[in-house]
Write a protein that holds these residues in place. Structure first.
Motif, short mmCIF file in Angstrom:
data_model
loop_
_atom_site.label_atom_id
_atom_site.label_comp_id
_atom_site.label_asym_id
_atom_site.label_seq_id
_atom_site.Cartn_x
_atom_site.Cartn_y
_atom_site.Cartn_z
N PRO A 59 36.31 32.08 39.04
CA PRO A 59 36.97 33.36 38.82
C PRO A 59 37.75 33.36 37.52
O PRO A 59 38.25 32.32 37.08
CB PRO A 59 37.90 33.49 40.04
CG PRO A 59 38.11 32.09 40.51
CD PRO A 59 36.86 31.35 40.19
N VAL A 97 40.07 39.35 43.37
CA VAL A 97 38.80 38.92 43.94
C VAL A 97 38.57 39.69 45.22
O VAL A 97 39.44 39.73 46.11
CB VAL A 97 38.80 37.40 44.21
CG1 VAL A 97 37.51 36.99 44.91
CG2 VAL A 97 38.95 36.63 42.90
N ARG A 98 37.42 40.31 45.33
CA ARG A 98 37.10 41.13 46.50
C ARG A 98 36.05 40.45 47.36
O ARG A 98 35.39 39.50 46.94
CB ARG A 98 36.61 42.51 46.05
CG ARG A 98 37.70 43.31 45.34
CD ARG A 98 37.25 44.74 45.08
NE ARG A 98 38.29 45.53 44.46
CZ ARG A 98 39.27 46.14 45.11
NH1 ARG A 98 39.33 46.04 46.44
NH2 ARG A 98 40.17 46.85 44.48
N ARG A 99 35.89 41.00 48.57
CA ARG A 99 34.96 40.42 49.54
C ARG A 99 33.76 41.34 49.73
O ARG A 99 33.91 42.51 50.12
CB ARG A 99 35.67 40.19 50.86
CG ARG A 99 36.71 39.07 50.83
CD ARG A 99 37.71 39.17 51.94
NE ARG A 99 38.56 40.35 51.78
CZ ARG A 99 39.70 40.56 52.43
NH1 ARG A 99 40.12 39.67 53.29
NH2 ARG A 99 40.41 41.64 52.23
N SER A 147 32.41 36.35 47.71
CA SER A 147 33.55 36.83 46.93
C SER A 147 33.09 37.18 45.53
O SER A 147 32.20 36.51 44.98
CB SER A 147 34.65 35.77 46.87
OG SER A 147 35.11 35.44 48.17
N TYR A 148 33.70 38.20 44.94
CA TYR A 148 33.29 38.62 43.60
C TYR A 148 34.47 39.21 42.84
O TYR A 148 35.42 39.72 43.45
CB TYR A 148 32.14 39.63 43.67
CG TYR A 148 32.51 40.96 44.30
CD1 TYR A 148 32.93 42.04 43.52
CD2 TYR A 148 32.44 41.14 45.68
CE1 TYR A 148 33.26 43.26 44.10
CE2 TYR A 148 32.77 42.36 46.26
CZ TYR A 148 33.18 43.41 45.46
OH TYR A 148 33.53 44.61 46.03
N GLY A 149 34.39 39.12 41.53
CA GLY A 149 35.39 39.75 40.68
C GLY A 149 34.95 41.13 40.26
O GLY A 149 33.79 41.52 40.42
N THR A 193 31.93 34.43 42.98
CA THR A 193 32.76 33.23 42.92
C THR A 193 32.63 32.33 44.15
O THR A 193 33.06 31.18 44.11
CB THR A 193 34.23 33.61 42.72
OG1 THR A 193 34.65 34.44 43.82
CG2 THR A 193 34.41 34.40 41.42
#
Length: 317
Positions: A55, A60-62, A89-91, A97
């Motif tokens: 990251p 950071v989102r799910r 998880s992603y930015g 990530t």
């Protein structure tokens, strides 16, 4: 004969040496050599563990990639026989990530599984006998997701909303329709085709494998733009669109509407039984002008509805 005998003695030694050189190379080195020749393209089998990126600050989102296998295409009468959900998880920049452990389950439908569904999915009646999927367990697993993604979300969302209400309250995105794969050089949008275009293959038509392939595809770079596939998807998913209905359009202009990308809402779900299209904010005025001028709606105001990720791909829209 003497020349032939000498050749016979030499060839096995050369063959043995050649085999030794191949055996001394790693599989990846062999694949790289084949690709460098310009005569081959090598597909890698999808790894069970996706290489994720670190990251780079920010929130950071799910995400939750979902896939269902069903007894047919109609959510009003057909049933889910397999469900898989894979969290990740992603930015905000589309950087994946982390990938979590998947939920997967089989479910026995009311009626026997049609033979053509078994042929496609490999799931037969013996595999699902006595199996069930608990909607409450599904709700707990999916509840923390900030975004649900499917490859053909218009299909998966309608089945899942009927099965578990948690999916009706989530924003959705579609990895099939919300990335312009054609613009990036792909000739088809099926998940298996896109995977091959991205350089890998996988065991398809089982839900958990499709989820893994979908996330790997979103983590890849698009071949022409170089953008992360997930970043492009998020851009489209975040932007509202406008659904415009050509209600009252003359029948003899249906081919004009079809050529422009309009679809027929024969079931009357989410709107009238009429031709409709989805356009961006920037194209909204031009589309209304087209209906007034070229379709003959004149001063009649067509039904226009704002659509966002919370309603997109659902039966409500």
């Amino acid at each position: 004969m003497q020349f032939g005998s000498a050749a016979a003695c030499i060839k096995p030694k050369r063959a043995k040496r050649a085999r030794g050189e191949v055996e001394g190379m790693s599989l990846e080195a062999m694949a790289a050599r084949l690709e460098q020749s310009g005569e081959f393209r090598v597909l890698r089998k999808l790894s069970p563990t996706l290489a994720v990126e670190a990251p780079e600050g920010g929130l950071v989102r799910r995400g939750l990639f979902v896939d269902v296998e069903t007894t047919g295409l109609d959510p009003a009468v057909d049933e889910i026989i397999e469900l898989a959900m894979t969290p990740f998880s992603y930015g905000s920049d589309g950087r994946i990530t982390a990938v979590g452990a998947s939920f997967e389950g089989l479910r026995q439908p009311t009626d026997p599984i049609p033979a053509h569904i078994t042929a496609i999915t490999g799931i037969d009646d013996a595999m699902v006998a006595g199996q069930s999927i608990d909607p409450e367990e599904v709700a707990r697993f999916a509840d923390q997701a900030d975004l649900v993604i499917a490859h053909n979300a218009a299909f998966d969302r309608r089945f899942l909303e009927r099965f578990c209400p948690v999916f009706a309250a989530k924003p959705w995105a579609c990895s099939m329709s919300q990335i312009d794969w054609g613009e990036e050089g792909h000739e088809g949008v099926k998940l298996a085709y896109l995977a091959m275009g991205a350089g890998f293959f996988y065991d398809g038509h089982r839900a958990v494998h499709d989820c893994a392939a979908g996330i790997a595809l979103l983590a890849s770079r698009l071949p022409r733009s170089g953008d992360r596939a997930l970043a492009r998807l998020l851009e489209r998913a975040r932007a509202p669109t406008w659904r415009i209905w050509a209600e009252g359009a003359p029948f003899d202009l249906k081919d004009v509407l079809k050529a422009r990308g309009y679809r027929w809402n024969g079931d009357g779900l989410g709107g009238p039984k009429a031709w409709f299209t989805d356009v961006s904010e920037a194209d909204k005025a031009a589309e209304l002008d087209f209906l007034a001028r070229d379709i003959g709606l004149g001063d009649r105001e067509p039904l226009v509805r704002r659509v966002d990720a919370y309603d997109r791909f659902s039966e409500r829209c």
